[in-house]
Design a protein around this motif. Structure first.
Motif, PDB file in Angstrom:
ATOM      1  N   VAL A 319       0.858  -1.186   0.000  1.00  0.00           N
ATOM      2  CA  VAL A 319       0.000   0.000   0.000  1.00  0.00           C
ATOM      3  C   VAL A 319       0.894   1.236   0.000  1.00  0.00           C
ATOM      4  CG1 VAL A 319      -1.846  -1.208   1.215  1.00  0.00           C
ATOM      5  CG2 VAL A 319      -0.160   0.103   2.529  1.00  0.00           C
ATOM      6  N   TYR A 320       0.321   2.356  -0.440  1.00  0.00           N
ATOM      7  CA  TYR A 320       1.075   3.598  -0.546  1.00  0.00           C
ATOM      8  C   TYR A 320       0.407   4.633   0.359  1.00  0.00           C
ATOM      9  CZ  TYR A 320       2.553   0.971  -4.595  1.00  0.00           C
ATOM     10  OH  TYR A 320       3.022  -0.032  -5.412  1.00  0.00           O
ATOM     11  N   VAL A 321       1.214   5.346   1.121  1.00  0.00           N
ATOM     12  CA  VAL A 321       0.693   6.311   2.093  1.00  0.00           C
ATOM     13  C   VAL A 321       0.977   7.722   1.596  1.00  0.00           C
ATOM     14  CG1 VAL A 321       0.774   7.099   4.479  1.00  0.00           C
ATOM     15  CG2 VAL A 321       1.061   4.658   3.948  1.00  0.00           C
ATOM     16  N   CYS A 322      -0.069   8.556   1.595  1.00  0.00           N
ATOM     17  CA  CYS A 322       0.044   9.939   1.116  1.00  0.00           C
ATOM     18  C   CYS A 322      -0.660  10.885   2.085  1.00  0.00           C
ATOM     19  CB  CYS A 322      -0.620  10.088  -0.258  1.00  0.00           C
ATOM     20  SG  CYS A 322       0.162   9.170  -1.594  1.00  0.00           S
ATOM     21  N   ARG A 323      -0.197  12.130   2.109  1.00  0.00           N
ATOM     22  CA  ARG A 323      -0.972  13.162   2.790  1.00  0.00           C
ATOM     23  C   ARG A 323      -2.237  13.413   1.971  1.00  0.00           C
ATOM     24  NH1 ARG A 323       4.142  15.957   3.099  1.00  0.00           N
ATOM     25  NH2 ARG A 323       5.088  15.688   5.159  1.00  0.00           N
ATOM     26  N   PRO A 324      -3.303  13.880   2.626  1.00  0.00           N
ATOM     27  CA  PRO A 324      -4.554  14.127   1.896  1.00  0.00           C
ATOM     28  C   PRO A 324      -4.314  15.085   0.726  1.00  0.00           C
ATOM     29  CG  PRO A 324      -4.885  14.283   4.266  1.00  0.00           C
ATOM     30  CD  PRO A 324      -3.408  14.190   4.053  1.00  0.00           C
ATOM     31  N   PRO A 325      -5.023  14.862  -0.381  1.00  0.00           N
ATOM     32  CA  PRO A 325      -6.034  13.817  -0.596  1.00  0.00           C
ATOM     33  C   PRO A 325      -5.398  12.456  -0.902  1.00  0.00           C
ATOM     34  CG  PRO A 325      -5.815  15.152  -2.569  1.00  0.00           C
ATOM     35  CD  PRO A 325      -4.940  15.787  -1.531  1.00  0.00           C
ATOM     36  N   ASP A 326      -6.066  11.398  -0.467  1.00  0.00           N
ATOM     37  CA  ASP A 326      -5.487  10.055  -0.599  1.00  0.00           C
ATOM     38  C   ASP A 326      -5.876   9.416  -1.935  1.00  0.00           C
ATOM     39  OD1 ASP A 326      -8.130   9.879   0.050  1.00  0.00           O
ATOM     40  OD2 ASP A 326      -7.904   8.256   1.497  1.00  0.00           O
ATOM     41  N   GLN A 327      -5.554  10.086  -3.005  1.00  0.00           N
ATOM     42  CA  GLN A 327      -5.815   9.545  -4.336  1.00  0.00           C
ATOM     43  C   GLN A 327      -4.823  10.154  -5.314  1.00  0.00           C
ATOM     44  OE1 GLN A 327      -9.820  10.656  -5.350  1.00  0.00           O
ATOM     45  NE2 GLN A 327      -9.434  12.854  -5.164  1.00  0.00           N
ATOM     46  N   THR A 328      -4.569   9.434  -6.387  1.00  0.00           N
ATOM     47  CA  THR A 328      -3.695   9.954  -7.424  1.00  0.00           C
ATOM     48  C   THR A 328      -4.474  10.958  -8.261  1.00  0.00           C
ATOM     49  OG1 THR A 328      -4.323   8.197  -8.975  1.00  0.00           O
ATOM     50  CG2 THR A 328      -2.467   7.754  -7.524  1.00  0.00           C
ATOM     51  N   PRO A 329      -3.818  11.982  -8.838  1.00  0.00           N
ATOM     52  CA  PRO A 329      -2.370  12.250  -8.809  1.00  0.00           C
ATOM     53  C   PRO A 329      -1.979  13.383  -7.855  1.00  0.00           C
ATOM     54  CG  PRO A 329      -3.354  13.445 -10.608  1.00  0.00           C
ATOM     55  CD  PRO A 329      -4.486  12.790  -9.877  1.00  0.00           C
ATOM     56  N   THR A 330      -2.829  13.707  -6.873  1.00  0.00           N
ATOM     57  CA  THR A 330      -2.548  14.898  -6.063  1.00  0.00           C
ATOM     58  C   THR A 330      -2.019  14.598  -4.670  1.00  0.00           C
ATOM     59  OG1 THR A 330      -4.897  14.923  -5.465  1.00  0.00           O
ATOM     60  CG2 THR A 330      -4.223  16.326  -7.287  1.00  0.00           C
ATOM     61  N   GLY A 331      -2.150  13.354  -4.215  1.00  0.00           N
ATOM     62  CA  GLY A 331      -1.664  13.045  -2.869  1.00  0.00           C
ATOM     63  C   GLY A 331      -0.151  13.104  -2.772  1.00  0.00           C
ATOM     64  N   LYS A 332       0.379  13.730  -1.721  1.00  0.00           N
ATOM     65  CA  LYS A 332       1.828  13.814  -1.527  1.00  0.00           C
ATOM     66  C   LYS A 332       2.345  12.498  -0.959  1.00  0.00           C
ATOM     67  CE  LYS A 332       2.103  18.034  -2.937  1.00  0.00           C
ATOM     68  NZ  LYS A 332       2.783  18.356  -4.206  1.00  0.00           N
ATOM     69  N   TYR A 333       3.223  11.869  -1.705  1.00  0.00           N
ATOM     70  CA  TYR A 333       3.719  10.533  -1.357  1.00  0.00           C
ATOM     71  C   TYR A 333       4.618  10.581  -0.127  1.00  0.00           C
ATOM     72  CZ  TYR A 333       6.354   6.164  -1.794  1.00  0.00           C
ATOM     73  OH  TYR A 333       6.948   4.960  -1.559  1.00  0.00           O
ATOM     74  N   LEU A 334       4.351   9.697   0.858  1.00  0.00           N
ATOM     75  CA  LEU A 334       5.148   9.607   2.082  1.00  0.00           C
ATOM     76  C   LEU A 334       5.976   8.329   2.146  1.00  0.00           C
ATOM     77  CD1 LEU A 334       2.512  10.865   4.690  1.00  0.00           C
ATOM     78  CD2 LEU A 334       4.361  12.169   3.614  1.00  0.00           C
ATOM     79  N   GLY A 335       5.439   7.238   1.653  1.00  0.00           N
ATOM     80  CA  GLY A 335       6.177   5.982   1.719  1.00  0.00           C
ATOM     81  C   GLY A 335       5.300   4.792   1.388  1.00  0.00           C
ATOM     82  N   THR A 336       5.915   3.622   1.418  1.00  0.00           N
ATOM     83  CA  THR A 336       5.260   2.361   1.044  1.00  0.00           C
ATOM     84  C   THR A 336       5.275   1.401   2.219  1.00  0.00           C
ATOM     85  OG1 THR A 336       5.931   2.612  -1.263  1.00  0.00           O
ATOM     86  CG2 THR A 336       5.386   0.390  -0.547  1.00  0.00           C
ATOM     87  N   ILE A 337       4.271   0.537   2.300  1.00  0.00           N
ATOM     88  CA  ILE A 337       4.254  -0.538   3.304  1.00  0.00           C
ATOM     89  C   ILE A 337       3.965  -1.849   2.591  1.00  0.00           C
ATOM     90  CG2 ILE A 337       3.294  -1.374   5.470  1.00  0.00           C
ATOM     91  CD1 ILE A 337       2.182   1.414   5.933  1.00  0.00           C
ATOM     92  N   HIS A 338       4.839  -2.826   2.754  1.00  0.00           N
ATOM     93  CA  HIS A 338       4.661  -4.129   2.136  1.00  0.00           C
ATOM     94  C   HIS A 338       3.644  -4.950   2.915  1.00  0.00           C
ATOM     95  CE1 HIS A 338       8.083  -3.423  -0.525  1.00  0.00           C
ATOM     96  NE2 HIS A 338       8.675  -2.878   0.524  1.00  0.00           N
ATOM     97  N   PHE A 339       2.969  -5.833   2.221  1.00  0.00           N
ATOM     98  CA  PHE A 339       1.933  -6.675   2.817  1.00  0.00           C
ATOM     99  C   PHE A 339       2.473  -7.477   4.001  1.00  0.00           C
ATOM    100  CE2 PHE A 339      -0.178 -10.923   2.639  1.00  0.00           C
ATOM    101  CZ  PHE A 339      -1.386 -10.538   3.188  1.00  0.00           C
ATOM    102  N   GLN A 340       3.700  -7.999   3.875  1.00  0.00           N
ATOM    103  CA  GLN A 340       4.282  -8.795   4.965  1.00  0.00           C
ATOM    104  C   GLN A 340       4.428  -7.968   6.240  1.00  0.00           C
ATOM    105  OE1 GLN A 340       7.864 -10.168   2.933  1.00  0.00           O
ATOM    106  NE2 GLN A 340       7.079 -12.266   2.979  1.00  0.00           N
ATOM    107  N   ARG A 341       4.791  -6.696   6.086  1.00  0.00           N
ATOM    108  CA  ARG A 341       4.911  -5.829   7.257  1.00  0.00           C
ATOM    109  C   ARG A 341       3.547  -5.616   7.918  1.00  0.00           C
ATOM    110  NH1 ARG A 341       7.925  -1.445   9.454  1.00  0.00           N
ATOM    111  NH2 ARG A 341       7.035  -1.246  11.550  1.00  0.00           N
ATOM    112  N   LEU A 342       2.509  -5.490   7.120  1.00  0.00           N
ATOM    113  CA  LEU A 342       1.165  -5.320   7.667  1.00  0.00           C
ATOM    114  C   LEU A 342       0.762  -6.520   8.511  1.00  0.00           C
ATOM    115  CD1 LEU A 342      -0.692  -3.895   4.530  1.00  0.00           C
ATOM    116  CD2 LEU A 342      -0.065  -2.620   6.606  1.00  0.00           C
ATOM    117  N   LEU A 343       1.202  -7.699   8.128  1.00  0.00           N
ATOM    118  CA  LEU A 343       0.854  -8.913   8.872  1.00  0.00           C
ATOM    119  C   LEU A 343       1.606  -9.019  10.199  1.00  0.00           C
ATOM    120  CD1 LEU A 343       0.783 -11.560   5.981  1.00  0.00           C
ATOM    121  CD2 LEU A 343      -1.162 -10.460   7.108  1.00  0.00           C
ATOM    122  N   ARG A 344       2.720  -8.309  10.320  1.00  0.00           N
ATOM    123  CA  ARG A 344       3.543  -8.431  11.524  1.00  0.00           C
ATOM    124  C   ARG A 344       3.161  -7.456  12.632  1.00  0.00           C
ATOM    125  NH1 ARG A 344       8.039  -9.001   7.728  1.00  0.00           N
ATOM    126  NH2 ARG A 344       8.599  -6.819   8.095  1.00  0.00           N
TER     127      ARG A 344
END
Length: 425
Positions: A319-344
């Motif tokens: 998943v990709y985390v952005c400052r609002p608004p949370d949609q492309t192409p206007t959200g400011k990109y902050l970082g990525t979280i991999h699925f495996q990390r979400l499970l941990r």
């Protein structure tokens, strides 16, 4: 097989696994090949069209079928792996006979073919189509009302050899209902142009969109061109934006614009944006619909989004985390979280506290070779595409990269395999 072989309706053979004498699966049944004979004589069943694991479709003569039982077909083990090519005198049972309008000889009443049955002749290895399962009533009433159904001898109906316009596809689609979109696309590709259009017209928008994404370019253009413009726009909306953009790019500019005008403004805007990029760049490859969350969303929120069955495995991998608004192409990109990390991490953890900020991003003008190297270097299945202002534009997935690395006609070719005997005698 001994005489007295039970009657088999062909709809039950669709997608049936084919095994050699050792129990190893060699493929699946995609159709049956019959030879219509003069008069009311039952057609001879010549063989089966079998799709190998490589998606190559071959012909398996009935003389090499030693058993049909319990949802499986057993062969002698000798296969001719040359690609099947239909001869002018042959008919595909599932693809061409089902849904035909024929007439009962006795009453002259028009009926629709729902299924046919095959049976092995006593004391011989020959097979023939012996009976026809039909429904009375007008054409096109399949979904609104069910007329009387009955099973009659082949000789009790007439009209299979006549050319029919506007043949339905409900019964054919019912036999392939469980197929994945890629497998159904392969079935459509091998039908005649007339039958391919009829089957496509019978699919709902979402299913047709999924199938179009898996078809060769020529088939996509052919089918889209035969749909009414309003429906063509609806199907394009149901496609992934990047696939819709690729398809529209192959059409004349006037037709592109007409279809874009008929699409919902938001959907059309995404497609227009993708069409503005060069095809073999990250911008041209990306999808505009990755999973985007705000930093105060929780792991539970992220996992709920990941569970969406409509997402491809590659898009659901992170998943990709952005400052609002949370949609492309206007959200400011902050970082990525991999699925495996979400499970941990615990479900209540805020995604803004667990970002992978070290992962590099792709700019929209990154070339395909650079994108490929990026995926190989970091073992990625998806990557964010970010512009100079730091806004998330979309994500490139590994399946889109592979589509552009493979030859243009890769959907129409198979892995090479040794050829054994002549095609079919």
């Amino acid at each position: 097989m001994a005489s007295g072989t039970p009657r088999i309706f062909v709809s039950h053979l669709s997608d049936t696994a084919v095994f050699d004498p050792n129990g190893d699966q060699v493929g699946r049944v995609r159709d049956l090949v019959a030879n219509l004979r003069v008069g009311n004589r039952p057609p001879t069943l010549l063989g089966l069209v079998v799709e190998l694991s490589t998606r190559r479709r071959i012909f398996l003569p009935m003389t090499r079928v030693t058993g049909i039982q319990a949802g499986q077909v057993i062969t002698t083990g000798v296969l001719n792996v040359r690609r099947f090519e239909q001869r002018p005198t042959e008919r595909l049972v599932l693809g061409e006979l089902l849904d035909r309008r024929v007439r009962l000889v006795e009453s002259g009443e028009e009926v629709t073919v729902l299924d046919v049955s095959v049976q092995q002749l006593p004391a011989r290895r020959d097979w023939e189509i012996d009976r026809v399962y039909v429904r009375k009533g007008k054409a096109g009433t399949f979904r609104r009302a069910k007329g009387e159904t009955l099973t009659v001898e082949w000789s009790a109906v007439t009209g299979f050899t006549l050319e029919e316009q506007g043949q339905g596809a409900e019964s054919l689609l019912a036999t392939f209902e469980q197929l994945r979109a890629a497998d159904l696309a392969n079935v459509l590709h091998h039908l005649s142009a007339k039958r391919r259009i009829e089957v496509a017209a019978a699919l709902d928008d979402d299913r047709l969109a999924d199938v179009l994404e898996e078809l060769p370019e020529d088939d996509q253009i052919e089918i889209l061109g035969k749909l009414k413009e309003e429906r063509a726009a609806d199907v394009l909306e149901a496609m992934d934006p990047d696939d819709a953009a690729d398809l529209l790019a192959e059409l004349p500019e006037e037709e592109q614009e007409k279809l874009l005008e008929l699409m919902q403004p938001e959907e059309a805007a995404d497609v227009r944006r993708l069409m503005a990029y060069e095809e073999r760049t990250a911008g041209g490859l990306m999808t505009t619909e990755p999973i985007v969350l705000q930093p105060d969303a929780t792991v539970a929120d992220a996992l709920a989004r990941v569970r969406n069955p409509d997402l491809s495995p590659a898009l659901a991998a992170q998943v990709y985390v952005c400052r609002p608004p949370d949609q492309t192409p206007t959200g400011k990109y902050l970082g990525t979280i991999h699925f495996q990390r979400l499970l941990r991490d615990p479900p209540f953890t805020l995604v803004g506290t667990m970002l992978d900020k070290d992962l590099q991003t792709l700019s929209p003008d990154t070339s395909l070779p650079e994108v490929t190297s990026f995926f190989a270097t970091y073992d990625m299945v998806a990557a964010p595409v970010v512009d100079d202002s730091g806004s998330l534009l979309g994500a490139v997935t590994v399946d889109d990269v592979l589509d552009h690395l493979l030859p243009d006609d890769w959907r129409e070719t198979e892995f090479h395999a040794a050829e054994v005997n002549p095609v079919h005698e």
